[in-house]
Write a protein that holds these residues in place. Sequence first.
Motif, PDB file in Angstrom:
ATOM      1  N   LEU A   1     -12.953  -2.164  -8.202  1.00  0.00           N
ATOM      2  CA  LEU A   1     -12.233  -0.907  -8.024  1.00  0.00           C
ATOM      3  C   LEU A   1     -10.730  -1.149  -8.006  1.00  0.00           C
ATOM      4  O   LEU A   1     -10.261  -2.239  -7.675  1.00  0.00           O
ATOM      5  CB  LEU A   1     -12.669  -0.231  -6.727  1.00  0.00           C
ATOM      6  N   PHE A   2      -9.963  -0.111  -8.369  1.00  0.00           N
ATOM      7  CA  PHE A   2      -8.519  -0.220  -8.269  1.00  0.00           C
ATOM      8  C   PHE A   2      -8.126  -0.507  -6.816  1.00  0.00           C
ATOM      9  O   PHE A   2      -8.706   0.079  -5.888  1.00  0.00           O
ATOM     10  CB  PHE A   2      -7.854   1.074  -8.721  1.00  0.00           C
ATOM     11  N   PRO A   3      -7.189  -1.407  -6.580  1.00  0.00           N
ATOM     12  CA  PRO A   3      -6.768  -1.698  -5.203  1.00  0.00           C
ATOM     13  C   PRO A   3      -6.238  -0.444  -4.513  1.00  0.00           C
ATOM     14  O   PRO A   3      -5.561   0.385  -5.132  1.00  0.00           O
ATOM     15  CB  PRO A   3      -5.671  -2.749  -5.389  1.00  0.00           C
ATOM     16  N   ASP A   4      -6.554  -0.305  -3.243  1.00  0.00           N
ATOM     17  CA  ASP A   4      -6.101   0.828  -2.437  1.00  0.00           C
ATOM     18  C   ASP A   4      -4.961   0.410  -1.520  1.00  0.00           C
ATOM     19  O   ASP A   4      -4.793  -0.767  -1.195  1.00  0.00           O
ATOM     20  CB  ASP A   4      -7.264   1.370  -1.590  1.00  0.00           C
ATOM     21  N   LYS A   5      -4.203   1.422  -1.074  1.00  0.00           N
ATOM     22  CA  LYS A   5      -3.121   1.210  -0.115  1.00  0.00           C
ATOM     23  C   LYS A   5      -3.311   2.152   1.066  1.00  0.00           C
ATOM     24  O   LYS A   5      -3.948   3.209   0.934  1.00  0.00           O
ATOM     25  CB  LYS A   5      -1.765   1.471  -0.774  1.00  0.00           C
ATOM     26  N   PRO A   6      -2.760   1.809   2.233  1.00  0.00           N
ATOM     27  CA  PRO A   6      -2.844   2.718   3.387  1.00  0.00           C
ATOM     28  C   PRO A   6      -2.197   4.063   3.073  1.00  0.00           C
ATOM     29  O   PRO A   6      -1.233   4.147   2.308  1.00  0.00           O
ATOM     30  CB  PRO A   6      -2.085   1.974   4.485  1.00  0.00           C
ATOM     31  N   ARG A   7      -2.743   5.136   3.678  1.00  0.00           N
ATOM     32  CA  ARG A   7      -2.232   6.494   3.455  1.00  0.00           C
ATOM     33  C   ARG A   7      -1.825   7.163   4.768  1.00  0.00           C
ATOM     34  O   ARG A   7      -1.716   8.391   4.824  1.00  0.00           O
ATOM     35  CB  ARG A   7      -3.298   7.344   2.761  1.00  0.00           C
TER      36      ARG A   7
ATOM     37  N   VAL B   1     -16.518  -4.166  -5.727  1.00  0.00           N
ATOM     38  CA  VAL B   1     -15.513  -4.916  -4.968  1.00  0.00           C
ATOM     39  C   VAL B   1     -14.397  -3.961  -4.561  1.00  0.00           C
ATOM     40  O   VAL B   1     -13.698  -3.403  -5.405  1.00  0.00           O
ATOM     41  CB  VAL B   1     -14.946  -6.084  -5.795  1.00  0.00           C
ATOM     42  N   PHE B   2     -14.242  -3.766  -3.254  1.00  0.00           N
ATOM     43  CA  PHE B   2     -13.204  -2.903  -2.686  1.00  0.00           C
ATOM     44  C   PHE B   2     -12.028  -3.782  -2.262  1.00  0.00           C
ATOM     45  O   PHE B   2     -12.231  -4.849  -1.679  1.00  0.00           O
ATOM     46  CB  PHE B   2     -13.735  -2.153  -1.465  1.00  0.00           C
ATOM     47  N   THR B   3     -10.805  -3.310  -2.500  1.00  0.00           N
ATOM     48  CA  THR B   3      -9.602  -4.066  -2.152  1.00  0.00           C
ATOM     49  C   THR B   3      -8.622  -3.146  -1.439  1.00  0.00           C
ATOM     50  O   THR B   3      -8.289  -2.064  -1.951  1.00  0.00           O
ATOM     51  CB  THR B   3      -8.933  -4.648  -3.406  1.00  0.00           C
ATOM     52  N   LEU B   4      -8.191  -3.540  -0.258  1.00  0.00           N
ATOM     53  CA  LEU B   4      -7.187  -2.796   0.503  1.00  0.00           C
ATOM     54  C   LEU B   4      -5.959  -3.677   0.688  1.00  0.00           C
ATOM     55  O   LEU B   4      -6.022  -4.707   1.366  1.00  0.00           O
ATOM     56  CB  LEU B   4      -7.743  -2.372   1.863  1.00  0.00           C
ATOM     57  N   ARG B   5      -4.866  -3.263   0.075  1.00  0.00           N
ATOM     58  CA  ARG B   5      -3.629  -4.047   0.161  1.00  0.00           C
ATOM     59  C   ARG B   5      -2.889  -3.721   1.459  1.00  0.00           C
ATOM     60  O   ARG B   5      -2.243  -2.679   1.571  1.00  0.00           O
ATOM     61  CB  ARG B   5      -2.737  -3.764  -1.043  1.00  0.00           C
ATOM     62  N   THR B   6      -3.033  -4.595   2.410  1.00  0.00           N
ATOM     63  CA  THR B   6      -2.347  -4.456   3.694  1.00  0.00           C
ATOM     64  C   THR B   6      -2.227  -5.839   4.312  1.00  0.00           C
ATOM     65  O   THR B   6      -3.087  -6.702   4.078  1.00  0.00           O
ATOM     66  CB  THR B   6      -3.115  -3.488   4.630  1.00  0.00           C
ATOM     67  N   PRO B   7      -1.144  -6.116   5.060  1.00  0.00           N
ATOM     68  CA  PRO B   7      -0.973  -7.454   5.648  1.00  0.00           C
ATOM     69  C   PRO B   7      -2.112  -7.822   6.593  1.00  0.00           C
ATOM     70  O   PRO B   7      -2.756  -6.952   7.192  1.00  0.00           O
ATOM     71  CB  PRO B   7       0.355  -7.337   6.395  1.00  0.00           C
ATOM     72  N   GLU B   8      -2.379  -9.098   6.734  1.00  0.00           N
ATOM     73  CA  GLU B   8      -3.436  -9.559   7.626  1.00  0.00           C
ATOM     74  C   GLU B   8      -3.098  -9.257   9.073  1.00  0.00           C
ATOM     75  O   GLU B   8      -1.959  -9.440   9.515  1.00  0.00           O
ATOM     76  CB  GLU B   8      -3.663 -11.064   7.444  1.00  0.00           C
ATOM     77  N   ASP B   9      -4.083  -8.793   9.810  1.00  0.00           N
ATOM     78  CA  ASP B   9      -3.940  -8.515  11.235  1.00  0.00           C
ATOM     79  C   ASP B   9      -5.093  -9.221  11.951  1.00  0.00           C
ATOM     80  O   ASP B   9      -6.236  -8.759  11.899  1.00  0.00           O
ATOM     81  CB  ASP B   9      -3.990  -7.008  11.498  1.00  0.00           C
ATOM     82  N   PRO B  10      -4.821 -10.348  12.620  1.00  0.00           N
ATOM     83  CA  PRO B  10      -5.898 -11.113  13.262  1.00  0.00           C
ATOM     84  C   PRO B  10      -6.642 -10.335  14.347  1.00  0.00           C
ATOM     85  O   PRO B  10      -7.780 -10.670  14.679  1.00  0.00           O
ATOM     86  CB  PRO B  10      -5.163 -12.322  13.870  1.00  0.00           C
TER      87      PRO B  10
ATOM     88  N   ASP C   1      -5.039 -15.111  -1.158  1.00  0.00           N
ATOM     89  CA  ASP C   1      -4.545 -15.283  -2.533  1.00  0.00           C
ATOM     90  C   ASP C   1      -3.937 -14.000  -3.081  1.00  0.00           C
ATOM     91  O   ASP C   1      -3.014 -14.049  -3.918  1.00  0.00           O
ATOM     92  CB  ASP C   1      -5.681 -15.741  -3.449  1.00  0.00           C
ATOM     93  N   ILE C   2      -4.448 -12.864  -2.653  1.00  0.00           N
ATOM     94  CA  ILE C   2      -3.908 -11.586  -3.135  1.00  0.00           C
ATOM     95  C   ILE C   2      -3.292 -10.767  -2.002  1.00  0.00           C
ATOM     96  O   ILE C   2      -2.863  -9.623  -2.215  1.00  0.00           O
ATOM     97  CB  ILE C   2      -5.001 -10.765  -3.840  1.00  0.00           C
ATOM     98  N   ASN C   3      -3.271 -11.348  -0.797  1.00  0.00           N
ATOM     99  CA  ASN C   3      -2.687 -10.687   0.382  1.00  0.00           C
ATOM    100  C   ASN C   3      -3.330  -9.303   0.602  1.00  0.00           C
ATOM    101  O   ASN C   3      -2.641  -8.288   0.748  1.00  0.00           O
ATOM    102  CB  ASN C   3      -1.168 -10.549   0.236  1.00  0.00           C
ATOM    103  N   ALA C   4      -4.646  -9.292   0.639  1.00  0.00           N
ATOM    104  CA  ALA C   4      -5.370  -8.029   0.793  1.00  0.00           C
ATOM    105  C   ALA C   4      -6.740  -8.294   1.398  1.00  0.00           C
ATOM    106  O   ALA C   4      -7.256  -9.417   1.355  1.00  0.00           O
ATOM    107  CB  ALA C   4      -5.516  -7.328  -0.554  1.00  0.00           C
TER     108      ALA C   4
END
Length: 427
Positions: A278-284, A319-328, A354-357
């Motif tokens: 799927l196209f990568p998503d971003k927070p809204r 495959v779902f991808t959410l582009r957001t920084p890692e939060d432990p 590798d893709i920061n997502a």
Amino acid sequence: MRLVLLFLLITGCLQAKAQSANVRLEDYIYNDRITTVLLYPGIDDLENPRRLISAPIIPIQNTFPLILEFDDLSASFVGYRAKIIHCNADWSKSSLNDIEFTYQYNEYPVVTYEQSFSTKVPYFHYKLEIPKLKLSGNYVVYVYSENDRKLVLSRRFMIYEPGVTIDAEARFSQGIQQQFSDQQIDFKVDYKGFQLNAPQTDLKVVIRKNMRWDQIKTGFKPTNVRPFDKTLEYTFFNLENTFPGGNEFRYFDSRTLSGRGYGIESMERTSEFTKLFLFPDKPRSEGVYIQVDDLNGQYIVDQTESGRGSVEADYSPAVFTLRTPEDPDATYYVNGAFNLWQLNDRNKMAFNPDINAYQAEIFLKQGVINYDYTVVKGQDKKPDEGYVEGNYVATENDYDILVYYRPQAGRSDLLVGYRTVEWNRRR
């Protein structure tokens, strides 16, 4: 011989009791090979894909049944049986005996099944008509294997008997801080022709958002009783009837695998399956609300070429991808009705440096699938969809109002009122 038969009878009864005790009185899948569990009113053509977005609730005088469908990915035939449990308003098991709410012996063989046709991923598709029942209220149907009597799934449904009338509307929240993010449900109950001994306490009211049992509010008490008009007024001042608006659901369209449908960036074909990226998503959560038509988190099973999604729709890893920084401290999930709104290992996301997502790969049947992203973080570990998706008052949502009543000396709660309220519906 009699001793053997008696032993088998006692053993079967003990197994049934143990099985019933292990049933989770909620929508749940107990076996990984079981997927795409659907329960809907059989009003229309049973291959009409839009049938799948109707709530599993019917009037007691219905002329059509509820239909339960599910797939078994083991690709070999298994005999299944179903049983039904009557529940109270809070979904605890009622004290009724089976004979008090069923017309026949409470054990139903699943006799309708088909093998998938022309799919890369083989499966058996099962279907069961829920039998007619005597009483209104909350119910759970559960299915188990005939071989080992192990549970495979459970689903909630409801039957209502009109006794009271609900007058309701949805609108902007009256809260100053919530007026741009939350939605408010105002309602009153008319009980003309319905005997209430104590109108202030006799009824239990539940409000449910988008057919989801993880988003309900209850415990409402009438603020004003008008005995001459037979009306209960519910007026709230502390936002008890207010829900976060959420956002329109994201979606992708996989009804055909001969080309890329909406939301699909690329496809990878193998002999085993067709993998969807799927196209990568971003927070809204920050920004301007954008109007999008959705299915309020539900999904449609369909296959374009044949129109027989039940047995000709294939399964594909998505495959779902959410582009957001890692939060432990946070755990991300892909959420939706496709997973019965559960947060588990199946829809849990992992961070890909590798893709920061964050990414998740989920096996899904062809169709139009709604989804969003849910985060679990903080000390209370409470799921939060607004963290990624935001909350907007203009978001289109549906709200169910359910009214329950327990008669004097009654041993269960009956569903005597049902109303759906639409907010900002555009279709």
